[in-house]
Write a protein that holds these residues in place. Sequence first.
Motif, short mmCIF file in Angstrom:
data_model
loop_
_atom_site.label_atom_id
_atom_site.label_comp_id
_atom_site.label_asym_id
_atom_site.label_seq_id
_atom_site.Cartn_x
_atom_site.Cartn_y
_atom_site.Cartn_z
N LYS A 612 0.84 -1.20 0.00
CA LYS A 612 0.00 0.00 0.00
C LYS A 612 0.88 1.25 0.00
CE LYS A 612 -3.93 -2.19 2.31
NZ LYS A 612 -4.77 -2.23 3.52
N GLY A 613 0.47 2.24 -0.83
CA GLY A 613 1.18 3.51 -0.88
C GLY A 613 2.40 3.51 -1.78
N ARG A 614 2.78 2.37 -2.34
CA ARG A 614 3.95 2.31 -3.22
C ARG A 614 3.61 2.95 -4.57
NH1 ARG A 614 7.67 2.15 0.38
NH2 ARG A 614 7.18 0.57 1.96
N LYS A 615 4.58 3.65 -5.13
CA LYS A 615 4.36 4.40 -6.36
C LYS A 615 4.93 3.61 -7.55
CE LYS A 615 5.06 8.97 -8.45
NZ LYS A 615 5.70 10.32 -8.27
N LEU A 616 4.06 3.30 -8.51
CA LEU A 616 4.45 2.50 -9.67
C LEU A 616 4.22 3.28 -10.96
CD1 LEU A 616 4.06 0.26 -7.45
CD2 LEU A 616 3.46 -1.27 -9.31
N LEU A 617 5.07 3.02 -11.96
CA LEU A 617 4.90 3.59 -13.31
C LEU A 617 4.53 2.46 -14.25
CD1 LEU A 617 5.16 5.89 -15.40
CD2 LEU A 617 7.58 5.25 -15.64
N VAL A 618 3.37 2.59 -14.94
CA VAL A 618 2.93 1.61 -15.93
C VAL A 618 3.20 2.17 -17.32
CG1 VAL A 618 0.98 0.32 -16.86
CG2 VAL A 618 1.16 0.72 -14.38
N VAL A 619 4.09 1.48 -18.07
CA VAL A 619 4.44 1.91 -19.42
C VAL A 619 3.70 1.00 -20.39
CG1 VAL A 619 6.32 2.45 -20.99
CG2 VAL A 619 6.71 2.49 -18.52
N GLU A 620 2.66 1.54 -21.04
CA GLU A 620 1.76 0.72 -21.87
C GLU A 620 1.11 1.62 -22.91
OE1 GLU A 620 0.00 -1.81 -23.70
OE2 GLU A 620 0.33 -2.86 -21.79
N ILE A 650 11.17 7.11 -20.01
CA ILE A 650 12.56 7.47 -19.67
C ILE A 650 12.59 8.82 -18.94
CG2 ILE A 650 14.81 8.09 -20.63
CD1 ILE A 650 14.11 6.13 -22.97
N GLU A 651 11.84 9.80 -19.45
CA GLU A 651 11.84 11.14 -18.83
C GLU A 651 11.19 11.11 -17.45
OE1 GLU A 651 13.54 13.69 -20.09
OE2 GLU A 651 14.16 12.13 -21.51
N LYS A 652 10.12 10.32 -17.29
CA LYS A 652 9.45 10.24 -15.99
C LYS A 652 10.38 9.64 -14.94
CE LYS A 652 4.49 10.18 -17.00
NZ LYS A 652 4.10 11.12 -15.91
N VAL A 653 11.10 8.56 -15.30
CA VAL A 653 12.00 7.92 -14.34
C VAL A 653 13.19 8.84 -14.02
CG1 VAL A 653 13.54 5.93 -13.96
CG2 VAL A 653 11.34 5.59 -15.09
N ARG A 654 13.61 9.63 -15.02
CA ARG A 654 14.75 10.53 -14.82
C ARG A 654 14.42 11.62 -13.78
NH1 ARG A 654 18.90 11.34 -18.39
NH2 ARG A 654 17.65 10.52 -20.13
N PHE A 655 13.16 12.14 -13.78
CA PHE A 655 12.84 13.31 -12.95
C PHE A 655 11.90 12.99 -11.79
CE2 PHE A 655 13.88 15.08 -17.17
CZ PHE A 655 14.99 15.82 -16.80
N GLU A 656 11.36 11.76 -11.70
CA GLU A 656 10.49 11.41 -10.59
C GLU A 656 11.00 10.14 -9.92
OE1 GLU A 656 6.21 11.55 -11.35
OE2 GLU A 656 6.64 12.43 -13.32
N ASN A 657 10.54 9.92 -8.70
CA ASN A 657 10.93 8.72 -7.95
C ASN A 657 9.80 7.70 -8.00
OD1 ASN A 657 13.48 9.68 -7.12
ND2 ASN A 657 12.53 10.88 -5.48
N PHE A 658 10.12 6.51 -8.49
CA PHE A 658 9.14 5.41 -8.52
C PHE A 658 9.72 4.23 -7.76
CE2 PHE A 658 8.18 7.85 -12.35
CZ PHE A 658 6.80 8.00 -12.24
N ASP A 659 8.83 3.51 -7.06
CA ASP A 659 9.27 2.29 -6.38
C ASP A 659 9.45 1.14 -7.35
OD1 ASP A 659 9.26 3.30 -3.69
OD2 ASP A 659 7.07 3.31 -3.79
#
Length: 736
Positions: A612-620, A650-659
Motif C-alpha cells: 500500500k502507498g507504493r508508487k508505480l509507473l505503468v508503461v503501456e 525514460i523522462e518520468k524515471v529521470r525526474f520522478e521517484n518510482f518504487d
Amino acid sequence: MPLDRKLLVVFLLFFSVLGFSQKSRRTENAQNMKIDSLLLKGAMAMDQANFDEAVNKFKEAESLSQKSQNSSSLAISNQLLGKIYFERGEIEFAGNYILNAIKIHQQLQELNNLGQDYLIYSQILIKTGNSENALPFLENAELIFSNTRDDDSRTLLATTYLYEGNILQELRNDQEALLKYQEALSILQKVKTKNYYLLGRVNLQEGRVNYNLNQFTKSLEFANYAYDISLSNNLPQLEVDALALLSKIYNKIQDYEKAYNNLALYNQKKQIYFGEPNSETKNATIRNALLSSINPRDFDPGKRVQANKITTVLIIALFTILCLLALSLYKNNNLRAKANELLQAKNAELVIAKENAEKASVVKAQFLSTITHELRTPMYAVTGLTHLLLSENPTEEQKKHLDSLKFSGEYLLSLINNILDLNKLEADKVEVEQATFNLRKRVDDVLFALERSAEEKGNKLNLEYDNEIPEQIIGDPLMISQILINLIGNGNKFTRDGNIFIRIKQLSRNETQTYLHFEVEDTGEGISKKKQKDIFQNFTQGSVQINRKFGGTGLGLSIVKRLLTLQKSNIELESTLGKGSKFFFDIKYGLAKSKNNEPEERVYEIDYDALKGRKLLVVEDNKINQMITRKILEKNEMECEVADNGEIAIEKVRFENFDLVLMDIHMPGISGIEATQKIREFNKDVPILALTAVTIDENIDDFYLAGFNDIIPKPYKVEEFFFKIHNALKRKNVIL
C-alpha cells in the motif's frame, strides 16, 4: 591352333575392343560388384557354418576394398571377419577386426553399422571377462538404435537391452537387469517381423532374474514361454536352457516330480542335439570316403574322348554367356550414366524445394508468433475486465453473463496457447523440466478443473490410481498436466452421457526410477481405422462433420505426441467406431531421495499491506490495458502513473521517484527493451518488470541482459502479478 585356344583369343579380343572407351568406369563398377559378390558368398557360407570358406571370401573382399579405396565395404568386411572369428572362439583376431570396423564406421558416420560394431565388441569384452567395460559400448549402441524406428533397428535395440541386462545380472544388480529385460520385451512385442530366438532368450533371462529374486511364479511363467517358443521354432539351445531353468524352479518350489522330469528331458535333449557329430561332419566324412575310392585306372580312352567333347561344348557355352554378360554390362553402364544425370537434376530440384520449404517454415513460425502475440494482448483486456467486474458484486443476471464471458475468454485463450505451444515445439524451444512433484495431487487438480465440463455433458470421470506409485517423483509436472488435460478433454468432447476412465499404474520400480503406465479411455464416438493413422497430425480431426459437431482445432493430440516424444515416450491408440477410444503411454520418472523435498506447487506469500502507498509507473501504449492495470493496482491502494511510450517513461524515471516500473515490450517508437537499457544508464536500482505476451522469437535471457528484474507474462493471474511485484520490491529492500 586347338579350338579352345582359338576361342580364348577371340574372347579376349572381343572384350578389349568393347570396353576400351569405358575401361576405368567399368573397372571400378566391376570391382564393387565383385566385392559385393564376395561379401554375399561369405555371408552364405557363414550361415551354413562353413567358416573357412567364409573367412576366405571376407579376406578377399577386404583386400579388394583396400585396393579400390572402398571404405564402406572395407568396414563391412572387417565387421564380418570380427563376427566370424568371434563365433570360432578366436577372440584376439575378432577384437582387432571389430576395432578397425569401429574406426572406419565412425569416420563414415554410418551409425547403424557402428551400432552393430559396438554390439559385437561388447560380446567380445563379455567373453574375455570384461563385462563392466562392455557397458559403455552398449550404451552407445542403445543411443544409436533408439533414434531409429524401423523393425531391424528396434530389434537391435532389444538385443542391446538384453546384453545390458545380462551384464547387470552378472553384477548382481537384478532389479536394474529386470528393467532392461522388460524394455527389450516391450520392443520385441511391437515389431512386425518377429525374432523368435531373441524373444525366447529375453523371456528366459527374465525367468532367471525372477528366480534370483525368489519370484518363482513369474519365473515359471517366463521359463515356460521361452520353452514354448523353442519348440515352435526349432531352437535347440534355447530348448535345453529352458528345461534346465524349469528343473531348478520346480525343485525350488518342491515339485520334485516335475523337477526330475524336466532334468531327465534336459539330459536327453542335450545328448541328441550336442552329444553326437553333426550332419555337416557326417557329410564331409562320406564325401572324403567317396573321393578316396575313385581309381584313375577305371577311366578308359573312350571315356576320355567323350570328356574332351563335353569340355569343348562347355567352353563354347561359357564364351557365349560371357559375351552376353559383357553386352549387358555395356548397356547397364549407359543406363546408369543417364540415371546419374537424371538424379543430379532431381537433386538440384530437391535442394531448391528444400530451401523453399525452410523459408515457408520460417514465415509460418513468424506469422504464428506475431498472431499469437497480437491475440494475447486484447485477451489481457477481456480477462482483466471480466476479473474486475466479477469482483464488484454484480447482480445475479450480470454474473451469469460475466461467467459466460469468462468461459469464452478462457476458451479463446486456450486456443491461442495451443497454437503458441505447437509453434514452440516445432521450433525445439521447449525443454523438459526436472522438478519434484506429487503426481496424485497433479492428477486431482486436472480432474477438478475438467469435472464441470464433464458434468455438463453428462459424463463421469473415473480415476484408477495405483497406490504403489511413490508420493514424490521427479519429472516435468506441467507437461503431464498438459498431456492429461488434452487427452481427458478430447475424450469428454467426443462423449455424451458416458464414462471417461483415467488409469495410472506402476509397471516397475528400482532405487532411482519408476516406470508408469497411463491410460485415458472414453465410451464416445470412436475413431475409424483410416483416421487413426493421421489423428496425431496438426489440425487433424476425424472428419469435417465431427469438426462441425464437436468443434476444436485438432491441435491437442499433436501437442500430446510432441510432448511425449520430448520425454522419450510414444502415444498409442486403440479405438472402435461407436464404442470409444483408449489412448495410452509409458513414462519413466526419477525418484526423490527423501520425502522432505520442496514441493513444486507455488504458494503465493504476499504482504499486501506492505504494498500500500507504493508508487508505480505503468508503461503501456494500449489504453484499455492501461486502465485495467491501473485499476487493479489502485484497488490495492497503490499509487499509479502511466506512460504511453518508452520515451515518456525514460523522462518520468529521470525526474520522478518510482518504487517500481511495469514496462510493456512491444510499443510504437522505441521498444520496452530499448527504454529499459536507456533507464539503466542513469538508474541502476529501480526495479523494472517486463509486462508482455512473450513469443517464441523472444529469448528470456535477453530481458535480463537488458536490465529487467523479472517478467510477468500476459494474460496473468492477479496473485502472480502481485507476487512478482512484492518479490521485486523486497529484493531491492524497498519493503521488508
